[in-house]
Design a protein around this motif. Structure first.
Motif, PDB file in Angstrom:
ATOM      1  N   LEU A 146     123.509  77.549 107.906  1.00  0.00           N
ATOM      2  CA  LEU A 146     124.515  76.494 107.735  1.00  0.00           C
ATOM      3  C   LEU A 146     124.481  75.924 106.324  1.00  0.00           C
ATOM      4  O   LEU A 146     125.531  75.632 105.734  1.00  0.00           O
ATOM      5  N   GLU A 147     123.292  75.759 105.783  1.00  0.00           N
ATOM      6  CA  GLU A 147     123.173  75.242 104.423  1.00  0.00           C
ATOM      7  C   GLU A 147     123.814  76.207 103.424  1.00  0.00           C
ATOM      8  O   GLU A 147     124.499  75.778 102.478  1.00  0.00           O
ATOM      9  N   GLU A 148     123.597  77.496 103.627  1.00  0.00           N
ATOM     10  CA  GLU A 148     124.189  78.484 102.731  1.00  0.00           C
ATOM     11  C   GLU A 148     125.715  78.467 102.847  1.00  0.00           C
ATOM     12  O   GLU A 148     126.421  78.625 101.847  1.00  0.00           O
ATOM     13  N   PHE A 149     126.223  78.275 104.059  1.00  0.00           N
ATOM     14  CA  PHE A 149     127.676  78.245 104.231  1.00  0.00           C
ATOM     15  C   PHE A 149     128.291  77.035 103.538  1.00  0.00           C
ATOM     16  O   PHE A 149     129.346  77.136 102.906  1.00  0.00           O
ATOM     17  N   ILE A 150     127.642  75.903 103.648  1.00  0.00           N
ATOM     18  CA  ILE A 150     128.143  74.700 102.980  1.00  0.00           C
ATOM     19  C   ILE A 150     128.232  74.933 101.477  1.00  0.00           C
ATOM     20  O   ILE A 150     129.169  74.482 100.816  1.00  0.00           O
ATOM     21  N   GLY A 151     127.264  75.652 100.937  1.00  0.00           N
ATOM     22  CA  GLY A 151     127.283  75.941  99.512  1.00  0.00           C
ATOM     23  C   GLY A 151     128.396  76.887  99.118  1.00  0.00           C
ATOM     24  O   GLY A 151     128.835  76.895  97.964  1.00  0.00           O
ATOM     25  N   ALA A 152     128.870  77.711 100.057  1.00  0.00           N
ATOM     26  CA  ALA A 152     129.919  78.688  99.754  1.00  0.00           C
ATOM     27  C   ALA A 152     131.314  78.190 100.108  1.00  0.00           C
ATOM     28  O   ALA A 152     132.304  78.780  99.695  1.00  0.00           O
ATOM     29  N   SER A 153     131.403  77.097 100.878  1.00  0.00           N
ATOM     30  CA  SER A 153     132.689  76.619 101.372  1.00  0.00           C
ATOM     31  C   SER A 153     133.203  75.423 100.577  1.00  0.00           C
ATOM     32  O   SER A 153     132.441  74.547 100.176  1.00  0.00           O
TER      33      SER A 153
END
Length: 281
Positions: free
Chosen positions: A200-207
């Motif tokens: 989830l943390e990685e997705f927040i960084g990509a979104s």
């Protein structure tokens, strides 16, 4: 003694950083601040982040340091085109794309084409080496939950933290079985290749909006996750093949639920490659 001439101006290093669009560069820059292991240091100012390399090489090391200021021996001069090449690769590289099998006998091609079978073989061999792991006279092996080798392997090749090992082992329901079976051992590693929080943390960084991300930004973020969180050391060709496999079903826009699946699949590929000796750590 080599003749000396004036030092030519070196061309600006070419990097994949400028080869991608601005949104991807923004994602990578944000990731560098978000991931503590990627926090820029003083040396990073002169370093290039290259796919497939865990140790970027400062450009100051790519040119001779022994020549007097403003001069360089003719013997070590290079053309402006050569000077624009990427820095040298680390001495220790991952196995080539079509390289020989790893220590487990599993190849990189097998990992990409049949991930479940690759995990079953690599982790099954590891399980058989643990106390009680071998089948005896048709009876499936069972490894005691207290075994230090079992706990060490789980910590090494999964995202389970040390304080959570007991909890995750008990979740498999193996307590009443007299120990952990091979099937549950493999599934435990498969389900915990990356933590949900990290994904989830990685997705927040990509979104940009918190709910979707472009496939291009997801690709860049998967690279950062693999190199920073999992310490993966693949070649550029191997990274490309991993991303092409993982993102095969991805559209131009990737929702969060799909990202979680892609992230977990990429982490599984990296973990089993490390465990099977396909990729040297």
């Amino acid at each position: 003694t080599a003749a000396k001439v004036k030092k030519p101006a070196l061309a600006e290093p070419v990097s994949w950083w400028r080869a991608v669009r601005a949104s991807t560069r923004g994602c990578v820059a944000a990731a560098a601040m978000f991931c503590s292991c990627c926090t820029p240091g003083a040396e990073d100012v002169q370093s290039e982040l290259r796919a497939g390399s865990n140790n970027p090489v400062p450009y100051s090391q790519a040119s001779p340091a022994s020549a007097p200021e403003g001069e360089v021996p003719v013997a070590v001069q290079v053309s402006s085109r050569a000077s624009a090449r990427a820095p040298p690769e680390p001495a220790q590289r991952a196995a080539p794309v079509n390289g020989p099998p790893g220590e487990s006998g599993v190849t990189f091609d097998m990992v990409l084409s049949d991930l479940n079978a690759a995990e079953a073989k690599v982790y099954g061999q590891a399980f058989a080496r643990l106390p009680g792991g071998k089948s005896v006279r048709g009876t499936a092996g069972r490894v005691p939950l207290s075994d230090t080798g079992l706990r060490r392997y789980v910590l090494e090749y999964s995202a389970i933290e040390e304080a959570e090992v007991d909890t995750e082992l008990l979740k498999t329901g193996c307590l009443d079985d007299g120990g952990l079976s091979e099937a549950k051992f493999v599934q435990l590693l498969r389900d915990n290749a990356v933590s949900e929080t990290a994904a989830l943390e990685e997705f927040i960084g990509a979104s940009n909006d918190g709910s979707t991300s472009s496939a291009e930004d997801c690709r860049s973020r998967l690279l950062l996750m693999g190199q920073c969180r999992l310490k993966a050391n693949f070649s550029e060709d191997e990274w490309d093949r991993i991303f092409n496999t993982v993102l095969m079903s991805a559209g131009a826009v990737v929702p969060m639920d799909d990202w979680i699946i892609f992230c977990n699949t990429a982490a599984r590929i990296i973990r089993v490659s490390q465990a099977g000796g396909i990729m040297k750590r």
